[in-house]
Design a protein around this motif. Structure first.
Motif, PDB file in Angstrom:
ATOM      1  N   SER A 168       0.823  -1.180   0.000  1.00  0.00           N
ATOM      2  CA  SER A 168       0.000   0.000   0.000  1.00  0.00           C
ATOM      3  C   SER A 168       0.866   1.242   0.000  1.00  0.00           C
ATOM      4  CB  SER A 168      -0.888  -0.107   1.197  1.00  0.00           C
ATOM      5  OG  SER A 168      -1.063   0.979   1.833  1.00  0.00           O
ATOM      6  N   TYR A 227      -0.575   4.452   0.342  1.00  0.00           N
ATOM      7  CA  TYR A 227      -1.666   5.397   0.523  1.00  0.00           C
ATOM      8  C   TYR A 227      -1.200   6.819   0.869  1.00  0.00           C
ATOM      9  CZ  TYR A 227      -4.236   1.052   0.745  1.00  0.00           C
ATOM     10  OH  TYR A 227      -4.752  -0.181   0.473  1.00  0.00           O
ATOM     11  N   PRO A 229     -10.159   6.313   6.619  1.00  0.00           N
ATOM     12  CA  PRO A 229     -10.789   6.053   5.308  1.00  0.00           C
ATOM     13  C   PRO A 229     -12.186   6.637   5.159  1.00  0.00           C
ATOM     14  CG  PRO A 229      -9.754   4.065   6.172  1.00  0.00           C
ATOM     15  CD  PRO A 229      -9.724   5.077   7.279  1.00  0.00           C
ATOM     16  N   GLN A 265      -9.738   3.983  -0.463  1.00  0.00           N
ATOM     17  CA  GLN A 265     -10.391   4.009   0.859  1.00  0.00           C
ATOM     18  C   GLN A 265     -11.308   2.796   1.034  1.00  0.00           C
ATOM     19  OE1 GLN A 265      -8.862   6.346   2.612  1.00  0.00           O
ATOM     20  NE2 GLN A 265      -8.027   6.758   0.568  1.00  0.00           N
ATOM     21  N   LYS A 272      -9.185  -0.098   1.864  1.00  0.00           N
ATOM     22  CA  LYS A 272      -8.822  -0.113   3.283  1.00  0.00           C
ATOM     23  C   LYS A 272      -9.957  -0.665   4.153  1.00  0.00           C
ATOM     24  CE  LYS A 272      -5.705   3.915   3.327  1.00  0.00           C
ATOM     25  NZ  LYS A 272      -5.520   5.270   3.902  1.00  0.00           N
ATOM     26  N   THR A 306       0.726   2.750   6.242  1.00  0.00           N
ATOM     27  CA  THR A 306       0.271   1.355   6.183  1.00  0.00           C
ATOM     28  C   THR A 306       1.420   0.391   5.898  1.00  0.00           C
ATOM     29  OG1 THR A 306      -1.885   2.091   5.414  1.00  0.00           O
ATOM     30  CG2 THR A 306      -1.344  -0.213   5.055  1.00  0.00           C
ATOM     31  N   GLN A 315      -8.582   0.518   9.677  1.00  0.00           N
ATOM     32  CA  GLN A 315      -8.316  -0.568   8.723  1.00  0.00           C
ATOM     33  C   GLN A 315      -8.542  -1.889   9.465  1.00  0.00           C
ATOM     34  OE1 GLN A 315      -4.887  -0.270   6.197  1.00  0.00           O
ATOM     35  NE2 GLN A 315      -4.796   1.953   6.416  1.00  0.00           N
TER      36      GLN A 315
END
Length: 615
Positions: free
Chosen positions: A4, A6, A38, A70, A73, A215, A254
């Motif tokens: 990830s 993000y 998210p 999102q 997640k 993450t 998450q």
């Protein structure tokens, strides 16, 4: 392990947003400040898209792709895929942004175990990155393809693409992107149980990820902690790493990652001998995974079942099994073959301990079927891989031919005074290509005809083989039946002979004169163990019966198994008593005791069905 990016993606997306009006500027700041949440990020992105008429197409595309991230997640891959595909429509005229959208989609496909779709999306990303002249992006896409092959357990291809990615990213000088690819290399070692190398790489890249603590950092902590657990090195450090990851994923909402951390923490507690804490953690992870309908809940359930069976909590294990079976009716929660095999192993044991013999047999048969099917699938996959390698070699040769032809054409075009010669050479070249194509098609047709003939011969041979196997099977059944009759007949004759001799000894008229003779006869009878003879002959007739019975019910003694062998031949109580040297009443008592041992109690019909079912 999911890859990830993000936090980095958020920064890239929103640093170039133009603050056309104060409301857009306010929403951009809200998005950046809620990057770890998210639900909030998704909410503000939808608010931003209300101003689509004032935003550039690339910004709209990035926003939709980020909304998809999102949902990813939040463990909602279908919605993630929808918005990521929608993003592609807005970036089609911008190769670099289009490539990034394809790469995000590839990651989402991989997380949802759609590996072929992920590979195709990665190839599309590579094409767009090359069009934009972005080699770093090509390296990232190669790394994503390596992750897919890693999950598909194709270590060779995974390593091939990782080498390509590392070579490109070393030139680009991006420490973070290079660390992400090295993380994938560590994952490859991890999946191949080379935990020492995996641990060493994780320790090298964790400080790089710790600069952002996004993450990627916490996902890497999960794998690092499991390496420590597998190596039995430092349970305390593994526990601390998993608690840190759990708290971080909880803060970022998450949930799937959070429950994975809790499940891994339960295993650490098992290794540390903290059974109560392990059971509490397993129960939390198990319930949490089902609340979010995560596909990975099956792995957590299998771990929990293994723990419950080891602690002899068979009733609770039975409830877990029923819940798993009910949940797998959903397409999203469907088991793959590996997960189902692990689940069935636990189910067979649980059913057996709970006396549910029929369900245990059904699970056992399904387990055998899956193992055979998996072996067949692996063989098919190897065949496809060989075909793909052949096709790649053929295409490579064609590309070389085309390259040489292009070079020849370029050279001839540069010679203006030889235009006539160039036309003549081109005609000859086309004629040669036509001849090659003609011969190729003719050979191809010939090969196809030979293949059809070969298939017809193979079909005929297969039919003959099936017929022969059927005849052999009938012959084996007949021989088996004759052997059973012979075994029973010979054994009973020997037993009757023994009983007659004993009866003569006991009813002799002259006790004093025949005492010596009687003793000799008894000694002779004692030297002949007719039961051992019977057992040896039985194994010749039913070679796997005793093994299957012992595998399903390991608490049975050798004498219990022997008694079941005689029941398999459907001998009467009188015949069994004669063979074993006991009374018929003792035979009935032994049947009752045996049923109780295997958990069938008074279920006489079920017991007889079990004996008859085993081969």
């Amino acid at each position: 392990m999911k890859n990830s990016i993000y936090l980095f993606l958020f920064l890239c997306i929103f640093t170039d947003l133009q603050a056309q009006n104060p409301e857009i500027d306010r929403l951009n700041k809200k998005i950046e400040s809620h990057v770890r949440n998210p639900d909030s990020t998704k909410f503000y992105l939808f608010q931003l898209l209300k101003f689509s008429s004032e935003l550039h197409d690339t910004i709209i595309g990035k926003s939709y792709s980020t909304i998809g991230i999102q949902y990813n997640k939040l463990a909602v891959p279908d919605s993630a895929e929808f918005y990521m595909e929608k993003a592609l429509d807005y970036t089609e005229d911008y190769p670099l942004q289009h490539a990034k959208m394809y790469l995000n989609l590839a990651i989402n496909y991989r997380i949802g175990s759609q590996y072929q779709e992920s590979l195709q999306a990665s190839e599309n990303a590579i094409e767009q990155f090359k069009k934009a002249g972005n080699q770093e992006g090509v390296g990232r896409a190669y790394g994503e393809m390596a992750s897919n092959y890693n999950y598909m357990k194709n270590s060779e291809k995974a390593l091939e693409y990782l080498k390509k990615a590392i070579a490109i990213l070393k030139k680009s000088g991006s420490e973070r992107e290079l660390s992400i690819v090295r993380q994938k290399l560590a994952n490859l070692y991890y999946n191949n149980s080379n935990f020492t190398f995996a641990r060493d790489i994780y320790e090298e890249i964790l400080p790089v990820f710790a600069k952002e603590k996004g993450t990627n950092y916490y996902v890497t902590l999960l794998s690092y902690a499991d390496c420590l657990l597998q190596l039995e090195e430092n349970y305390k450090e593994a526990e601390e790493a998993l608690k840190e990851a759990e708290n971080a994923f909880k803060e970022m909402n998450q949930k799937e990652y959070m429950w994975i951390a809790v499940s891994n923490l339960a295993q650490v507690y098992v290794a540390m001998g903290k059974s109560q804490q392990a059971q509490e953690a397993f129960q939390r992870a198990y319930d949490g995974m089902y609340q979010i309908s995560s596909p990975r809940s099956l792995e957590t359930s299998v771990r929990y079942l293994d723990f419950l069976n080891s602690k002899k909590q068979y009733s609770k294990a039975q409830k877990v099994i029923e819940r798993v079976k009910a949940s797998t009716n959903s397409t999203r929660m469907k088991m793959n073959a590996d997960n189902e095999i692990d689940f069935l192993k636990q189910a067979v044991f649980t059913y057996g301990q709970n006396g549910m013999v029929e369900k245990s047999l059904q699970a056992f048969e399904r387990l055998d079927f899956l193992k055979d099917s998996l072996n067949t699938a692996l063989n098919h996959a190897k065949s496809l891989e060989l075909q793909e390698a052949y096709q790649n070699d053929l295409q490579r040769e064609r590309n070389l031919v085309l390259k040489k032809n292009n070079e020849l054409l370029i050279e001839n075009n540069n010679k203006k005074d030889n235009i006539l010669l160039l036309g003549f050479l081109s005609f000859i070249l086309l004629l040669a290509i036509g001849l090659v194509l003609y011969r190729t098609n003719r050979n191809k047709l010939k090969l196809q005809q030979e293949l059809v003939a070969s298939l017809e011969n193979s079909k005929k041979v297969l039919e003959e083989k099936n017929t022969l196997e059927g005849e052999l099977r009938l012959e084996r059944e007949r021989v088996l039946e004759n052997k059973e009759k012979e075994l029973v007949q010979v054994s009973m004759e020997m037993s009757n002979l023994q009983n007659q001799i004993i009866e003569l000894i006991e009813n002799r008229d002259n006790l004093e004169s025949s005492t010596v003779l009687a003793e000799k006869l008894k000694n002779l009878l004692g030297q002949n163990n007719y039961w051992k003879y019977f057992k040896g002959k039985f194994i010749e007739v039913h070679p796997v019966f005793a093994l299957q019975l012992a595998e399903m019910f390991p608490n049975l003694s050798e004498n219990d198994v022997a008694f079941c062998c005689m029941l398999k031949l459907q001998l009467s109580e009188k015949e069994i008593a004669a063979l074993m040297g006991i009374s018929t009443d003792q035979v009935e008592v032994k049947k009752t005791t045996l049923r109780r041992k295997i958990g069938m109690g008074d279920d006489i019909l079920g017991f007889e069905k079990l004996i008859d079912h085993l081969e």
